[in-house]
Design a protein around this motif. Sequence first.
Motif, PDB file in Angstrom:
ATOM      1  N   HIS A  97       0.843  -1.190   0.000  1.00  0.00           N
ATOM      2  CA  HIS A  97       0.000   0.000   0.000  1.00  0.00           C
ATOM      3  C   HIS A  97       0.876   1.236   0.000  1.00  0.00           C
ATOM      4  O   HIS A  97       1.338   1.689   1.031  1.00  0.00           O
ATOM      5  CB  HIS A  97      -0.942  -0.017   1.205  1.00  0.00           C
ATOM      6  CG  HIS A  97      -1.940  -1.109   1.104  1.00  0.00           C
ATOM      7  ND1 HIS A  97      -3.253  -0.900   0.781  1.00  0.00           N
ATOM      8  CD2 HIS A  97      -1.800  -2.445   1.226  1.00  0.00           C
ATOM      9  CE1 HIS A  97      -3.888  -2.056   0.723  1.00  0.00           C
ATOM     10  NE2 HIS A  97      -3.028  -3.011   0.991  1.00  0.00           N
ATOM     11  N   SER A 122      -9.844   6.782  -6.844  1.00  0.00           N
ATOM     12  CA  SER A 122     -10.128   6.818  -5.412  1.00  0.00           C
ATOM     13  C   SER A 122     -11.041   7.990  -5.073  1.00  0.00           C
ATOM     14  O   SER A 122     -12.020   7.839  -4.339  1.00  0.00           O
ATOM     15  CB  SER A 122      -8.826   6.921  -4.624  1.00  0.00           C
ATOM     16  OG  SER A 122      -9.108   7.279  -3.287  1.00  0.00           O
ATOM     17  N   PRO A 134     -12.161  -0.956  -5.159  1.00  0.00           N
ATOM     18  CA  PRO A 134     -10.947  -1.726  -5.406  1.00  0.00           C
ATOM     19  C   PRO A 134     -11.400  -3.081  -5.965  1.00  0.00           C
ATOM     20  O   PRO A 134     -12.477  -3.551  -5.615  1.00  0.00           O
ATOM     21  CB  PRO A 134     -10.307  -1.871  -4.029  1.00  0.00           C
ATOM     22  CG  PRO A 134     -11.228  -1.246  -3.049  1.00  0.00           C
ATOM     23  CD  PRO A 134     -12.432  -0.736  -3.736  1.00  0.00           C
ATOM     24  N   LYS A 154     -12.170   3.197  -1.575  1.00  0.00           N
ATOM     25  CA  LYS A 154     -10.790   3.214  -1.101  1.00  0.00           C
ATOM     26  C   LYS A 154     -10.364   4.671  -0.939  1.00  0.00           C
ATOM     27  O   LYS A 154      -9.743   5.243  -1.826  1.00  0.00           O
ATOM     28  CB  LYS A 154      -9.905   2.494  -2.126  1.00  0.00           C
ATOM     29  CG  LYS A 154      -8.543   2.170  -1.608  1.00  0.00           C
ATOM     30  CD  LYS A 154      -7.797   1.288  -2.589  1.00  0.00           C
ATOM     31  CE  LYS A 154      -6.550   0.889  -1.904  1.00  0.00           C
ATOM     32  NZ  LYS A 154      -5.397   0.643  -2.303  1.00  0.00           N
ATOM     33  N   SER A 211      -4.705   5.065   0.532  1.00  0.00           N
ATOM     34  CA  SER A 211      -3.995   3.819   0.233  1.00  0.00           C
ATOM     35  C   SER A 211      -4.046   2.847   1.409  1.00  0.00           C
ATOM     36  O   SER A 211      -3.811   1.661   1.241  1.00  0.00           O
ATOM     37  CB  SER A 211      -2.549   4.121  -0.144  1.00  0.00           C
ATOM     38  OG  SER A 211      -1.903   4.785   0.923  1.00  0.00           O
ATOM     39  N   ASP A 268      -6.795   2.695   3.619  1.00  0.00           N
ATOM     40  CA  ASP A 268      -8.160   2.462   4.092  1.00  0.00           C
ATOM     41  C   ASP A 268      -9.055   1.916   2.990  1.00  0.00           C
ATOM     42  O   ASP A 268      -8.994   2.375   1.853  1.00  0.00           O
ATOM     43  CB  ASP A 268      -8.789   3.774   4.586  1.00  0.00           C
ATOM     44  CG  ASP A 268      -8.036   4.365   5.759  1.00  0.00           C
ATOM     45  OD1 ASP A 268      -8.335   3.984   6.891  1.00  0.00           O
ATOM     46  OD2 ASP A 268      -7.127   5.191   5.518  1.00  0.00           O
ATOM     47  N   ILE A 269      -9.887   0.943   3.363  1.00  0.00           N
ATOM     48  CA  ILE A 269     -10.980   0.520   2.491  1.00  0.00           C
ATOM     49  C   ILE A 269     -12.239   0.500   3.355  1.00  0.00           C
ATOM     50  O   ILE A 269     -12.243  -0.105   4.432  1.00  0.00           O
ATOM     51  CB  ILE A 269     -10.725  -0.876   1.873  1.00  0.00           C
ATOM     52  CG1 ILE A 269      -9.466  -0.855   0.997  1.00  0.00           C
ATOM     53  CG2 ILE A 269     -11.932  -1.310   1.045  1.00  0.00           C
ATOM     54  CD1 ILE A 269      -9.128  -2.200   0.371  1.00  0.00           C
ATOM     55  N   ILE A 306      -9.873  -4.394   4.518  1.00  0.00           N
ATOM     56  CA  ILE A 306     -10.994  -3.493   4.808  1.00  0.00           C
ATOM     57  C   ILE A 306     -10.864  -2.976   6.239  1.00  0.00           C
ATOM     58  O   ILE A 306     -10.722  -3.747   7.187  1.00  0.00           O
ATOM     59  CB  ILE A 306     -12.341  -4.206   4.587  1.00  0.00           C
ATOM     60  CG1 ILE A 306     -12.472  -4.539   3.099  1.00  0.00           C
ATOM     61  CG2 ILE A 306     -13.503  -3.332   5.049  1.00  0.00           C
ATOM     62  CD1 ILE A 306     -13.670  -5.357   2.755  1.00  0.00           C
TER      63      ILE A 306
END
Length: 298
Positions: free
Chosen positions: A141, A204, A210, A236, A239, A241-242, A275
């Motif tokens: 990431h 994003s 993603p 997302k 980079s 965090d989802i 996630i």
Amino acid sequence: MNQKNRFIIAIILNSLIVVIEIISGLISGSVSLITDAFHNFGDVLALIISLIALLYREKKATLKMTYGYIRSEMMGGFVHSFFLILSMLFIFTESIQRIIKPSTVNSIYMIVIASIAFLINAISAFLIKDKPHLHKDKEAHEDLNIKASFVHLLGDALFSLGVVSGGILMLIFNIQYIDPILSIIFSIIIIAESIDILKKTFLSLMDAAPEQLNKITNQILSHSEIKSIHDIHIIKPSSKDIHFSAHIVLKKALSLEKIENLLEVLRCELASFGITHILFQPETEKYHNSEYLCQSHN
Ligand SMILES: [Zn+2]
Ligand SMILES: [Zn+2]
Ligand SMILES: [Zn+2]
């Protein structure tokens, strides 16, 4: 040393190039040194944009900014890579012009200044380089805001190297065009890298999913208690965090305790996909199929 301080050093070092180029440009009367000083001033501004984004990223969530400034990385990376592409297009066209109409401004003076610029840009690039951390899904990431700055500084180091090697080859062997040809190659490389960052940050900012959505829904549906899933959202914002949210329809009404156990298992499973924020709305089939009093549900 933390990332913030390393950026500040890179900004100070790059400001130093601007000062050196303006002074030596005025003394030697070299237009290209003054032009390059303007380019490097643009670099300083771009680095400041990335630093501001970096500082905002650390801010905590408030009642007004409930997400904190989670998108500042993508915003910084987007703006920086956009201006980087513009400046690379400028260098590209300028280099083509220099092949068509060669100018003999290359001097030992220029070589010395470009050597200093090369050192400063190379040091700055590796100073700010992000060390991507690994998630459980083994996907790296990378911070795209930092990457934009890194690609930019690395590119500038390469251009300075082009000026140095081109200048030396011209002085010793009288070979021309080395510098503009190298500049064309380097600008194409940097443009390709910048377009990649621009694309990723744009997706994003536009809340694109993603890719792994199928894997995630299959994982959720593998639980025997869950009949179906709908109203799925996955974004997302940075980079690292989802965010994921969905409605899950249960096969039969369960006690709140059992639902909580199920949600906790799901939470752990989804964490392995990287996630970081999960929101589930459990529903019974009856609720899912009924006519709603409030029409906003879909
Ligand atoms: Zn630059
Ligand atoms: Zn629903
Ligand atoms: Zn929460």
